[in-house]
Every structure is written in C-alpha cells, then in structure tokens.
Design an enzyme around this catalytic site. Structure first.
Site, PDB file in Angstrom:
ATOM      1  N   ILE A 174       0.830  -1.220   0.000  1.00 51.94           N
ATOM      2  CA  ILE A 174       0.000   0.000   0.000  1.00 51.94           C
ATOM      3  C   ILE A 174       0.863   1.268   0.000  1.00 51.94           C
ATOM      4  O   ILE A 174       0.400   2.335  -0.413  1.00 51.94           O
ATOM      5  CB  ILE A 174      -0.971  -0.026   1.211  1.00 51.94           C
ATOM      6  CG1 ILE A 174      -2.192   0.809   0.952  1.00 51.94           C
ATOM      7  CG2 ILE A 174      -0.272   0.356   2.508  1.00 51.94           C
ATOM      8  CD1 ILE A 174      -3.336   0.552   1.912  1.00 51.94           C
ATOM      9  N   ASN A 213      11.244  -8.987   7.330  1.00 59.87           N
ATOM     10  CA  ASN A 213      11.516  -8.382   8.626  1.00 59.87           C
ATOM     11  C   ASN A 213      10.938  -9.277   9.708  1.00 59.87           C
ATOM     12  O   ASN A 213       9.810  -9.767   9.573  1.00 59.87           O
ATOM     13  CB  ASN A 213      10.885  -6.982   8.710  1.00 59.87           C
ATOM     14  CG  ASN A 213      11.500  -6.019   7.709  1.00 59.87           C
ATOM     15  OD1 ASN A 213      12.705  -6.029   7.504  1.00 59.87           O
ATOM     16  ND2 ASN A 213      10.675  -5.202   7.070  1.00 59.87           N
ATOM     17  N   GLU A 217       6.226  -4.781  11.137  1.00 61.52           N
ATOM     18  CA  GLU A 217       5.042  -4.040  11.608  1.00 61.52           C
ATOM     19  C   GLU A 217       3.801  -4.919  11.637  1.00 61.52           C
ATOM     20  O   GLU A 217       2.949  -4.754  12.507  1.00 61.52           O
ATOM     21  CB  GLU A 217       4.786  -2.832  10.694  1.00 61.52           C
ATOM     22  CG  GLU A 217       5.827  -1.732  10.862  1.00 61.52           C
ATOM     23  CD  GLU A 217       5.755  -0.683   9.770  1.00 61.52           C
ATOM     24  OE1 GLU A 217       4.815  -0.719   8.941  1.00 61.52           O
ATOM     25  OE2 GLU A 217       6.659   0.167   9.743  1.00 61.52           O
ATOM     26  N   VAL A 218       3.675  -5.776  10.642  1.00 61.05           N
ATOM     27  CA  VAL A 218       2.458  -6.597  10.561  1.00 61.05           C
ATOM     28  C   VAL A 218       2.807  -8.028  11.009  1.00 61.05           C
ATOM     29  O   VAL A 218       3.694  -8.667  10.409  1.00 61.05           O
ATOM     30  CB  VAL A 218       1.890  -6.610   9.117  1.00 61.05           C
ATOM     31  CG1 VAL A 218       0.648  -7.484   9.053  1.00 61.05           C
ATOM     32  CG2 VAL A 218       1.588  -5.191   8.649  1.00 61.05           C
ATOM     33  N   HIS A 224       5.501 -12.117   5.971  1.00 60.18           N
ATOM     34  CA  HIS A 224       5.409 -11.610   4.594  1.00 60.18           C
ATOM     35  C   HIS A 224       6.798 -11.398   4.038  1.00 60.18           C
ATOM     36  O   HIS A 224       7.695 -10.921   4.719  1.00 60.18           O
ATOM     37  CB  HIS A 224       4.604 -10.307   4.517  1.00 60.18           C
ATOM     38  CG  HIS A 224       4.992  -9.276   5.538  1.00 60.18           C
ATOM     39  ND1 HIS A 224       4.605  -9.372   6.850  1.00 60.18           N
ATOM     40  CD2 HIS A 224       5.726  -8.139   5.430  1.00 60.18           C
ATOM     41  CE1 HIS A 224       5.084  -8.338   7.513  1.00 60.18           C
ATOM     42  NE2 HIS A 224       5.782  -7.579   6.686  1.00 60.18           N
ATOM     43  N   HIS A 240       8.801  -9.279   1.299  1.00 58.04           N
ATOM     44  CA  HIS A 240       8.738  -8.113   0.411  1.00 58.04           C
ATOM     45  C   HIS A 240       9.467  -8.478  -0.880  1.00 58.04           C
ATOM     46  O   HIS A 240      10.489  -9.178  -0.851  1.00 58.04           O
ATOM     47  CB  HIS A 240       9.476  -6.921   1.022  1.00 58.04           C
ATOM     48  CG  HIS A 240       8.865  -6.363   2.270  1.00 58.04           C
ATOM     49  ND1 HIS A 240       8.126  -5.208   2.281  1.00 58.04           N
ATOM     50  CD2 HIS A 240       8.891  -6.800   3.551  1.00 58.04           C
ATOM     51  CE1 HIS A 240       7.735  -4.948   3.520  1.00 58.04           C
ATOM     52  NE2 HIS A 240       8.194  -5.900   4.323  1.00 58.04           N
TER      53      HIS A 240
HETATM   54  P1  AMP Z   1       6.878  -4.858   7.679  1.00 54.11           P
HETATM   55  O1  AMP Z   1       7.460  -3.594   8.225  1.00 54.11           O
HETATM   56  O2  AMP Z   1       7.912  -5.793   7.129  1.00 54.11           O
HETATM   57  O3  AMP Z   1       5.945  -5.524   8.675  1.00 54.11           O
HETATM   58  O4  AMP Z   1       6.033  -4.432   6.429  1.00 54.11           O
HETATM   59  C1  AMP Z   1       4.654  -4.238   6.435  1.00 54.11           C
HETATM   60  C2  AMP Z   1       4.280  -3.706   5.079  1.00 54.11           C
HETATM   61  O5  AMP Z   1       2.892  -3.848   4.916  1.00 54.11           O
HETATM   62  C3  AMP Z   1       4.612  -2.222   4.870  1.00 54.11           C
HETATM   63  O6  AMP Z   1       5.469  -2.107   3.735  1.00 54.11           O
HETATM   64  C4  AMP Z   1       3.241  -1.596   4.648  1.00 54.11           C
HETATM   65  O7  AMP Z   1       3.278  -0.539   3.712  1.00 54.11           O
HETATM   66  C5  AMP Z   1       2.423  -2.776   4.156  1.00 54.11           C
HETATM   67  N1  AMP Z   1       0.976  -2.681   4.366  1.00 54.11           N
HETATM   68  C6  AMP Z   1       0.333  -2.340   5.516  1.00 54.11           C
HETATM   69  N2  AMP Z   1      -0.990  -2.394   5.338  1.00 54.11           N
HETATM   70  C7  AMP Z   1      -1.200  -2.788   4.060  1.00 54.11           C
HETATM   71  C8  AMP Z   1      -2.354  -3.042   3.261  1.00 54.11           C
HETATM   72  N3  AMP Z   1      -3.593  -2.882   3.746  1.00 54.11           N
HETATM   73  N4  AMP Z   1      -2.189  -3.433   1.975  1.00 54.11           N
HETATM   74  C9  AMP Z   1      -0.941  -3.579   1.458  1.00 54.11           C
HETATM   75  N5  AMP Z   1       0.187  -3.368   2.165  1.00 54.11           N
HETATM   76  C10 AMP Z   1       0.067  -2.972   3.433  1.00 54.11           C
END
Ligand code: AMP
Length: 122
Positions: A34, A95, A103-104, A108, A110
């Site tokens: 996003i 990460n 963060e999530v 995942h 990247h």
């Molecule tokens: P990380 O810091 O490795 O956890 O990366 C989380 C990634 O998720 C970040 O690059 C965000 O921009 C991305 N992200 C968060 N919410 C969404 C969403 N709804 N759709 C797509 N990407 C997202």
C-alpha cells in the site's frame, strides 16, 4: 506470542479488506504494498497463520514451505522483475520482530524491483 487473527493481512486473506492482488494459489497470496518503497513493491504471504519467519520455519509443513518459496519466484516472474523475466533482478526480504522492523504480525516476504534497490542495509 499468539497469532493475532485481527492483523491486517489476516483480514486481507479473509477478504474483509481489499488488496491489489497479483497472484494467489493454494499456499500464498501476493499483492502490491500500500505504501511502495520502490517502483515495484509487492508482498507475498503464506495462507497459513504464521507470525513471522521463526514461527513459519518451526511449524510449517514441507508443502507450505515449498509453496511459499515457489510463490515468491512465480510472483517475481509475473511482476516482470525476475532474471527469468529479464527484469533485471529484485530484492526479497523479510523483517522479523522488533529489531527487524516488522510491523504486521503475519509472515510476509517483500519483493522490491523495477529499479536499482541500493544498499542492503542503511
Ligand atoms: P513490515 O514492516 O515488514 O511488517 O512491512 C509491512 C508492510 O505492509 C509495509 O510495507 C506496509 O506498507 C504494508 N501494508 C500495511 N498495510 C497494508 C495493506 N492494507 N495493503 C498492502 N500493504 C500494506
């Protein structure tokens, strides 16, 4: 730490919030980030409930591990960034946890590409 079923990627997997889908199969879902950091910035996530790479490597069965790695290759090719696709290559990174900057809390990978990605760590 337990898996949080309300994390944003869990909601995307359940179809509760939209994503710009690139690819989906039995094992993975891939969509555009996003907030892209490079010309191409995609995320590949396993369909199973795994918090991070530690959790996945400890608990995921072989077919899900193979499915995720194959999925990354398929997505890179589909995005046109892979060497197979003559796209010049890409960077894939994960990460993990606080020090890793995650963060999530759903694993995942990247995929960054479409231009030179630059220094590995800044
Ligand atoms: P990380 O810091 O490795 O956890 O990366 C989380 C990634 O998720 C970040 O690059 C965000 O921009 C991305 N992200 C968060 N919410 C969404 C969403 N709804 N759709 C797509 N990407 C997202």
């Amino acid at each position: 730490m337990n898996y949080d079923k309300n994390n944003i990627f869990a909601k995307i997997l359940r179809g509760e919030i939209p994503c710009k889908k690139i690819y989906e199969d039995e094992y993975v879902l891939a969509f555009h980030d996003i907030n892209p950091q490079k010309k191409v910035h995609a995320l590949v996530i396993p369909k199973g409930e795994y918090i991070n790479l530690d959790d996945f490597s400890a608990k995921a069965p072989q077919d899900e591990i193979v499915g995720l790695i194959k999925g990354i290759g398929i997505v890179a090719k589909k995005l046109g960034v892979s060497e197979v696709a003559k796209g010049g290559g890409y960077r894939s990174l994960v990460n993990v946890g606080e020090n890793g900057g995650q963060e999530v809390p759903h694993l995942h990978f990247h995929i960054f590409g479409g231009e030179k990605i630059g220094r590995m760590v800044s």
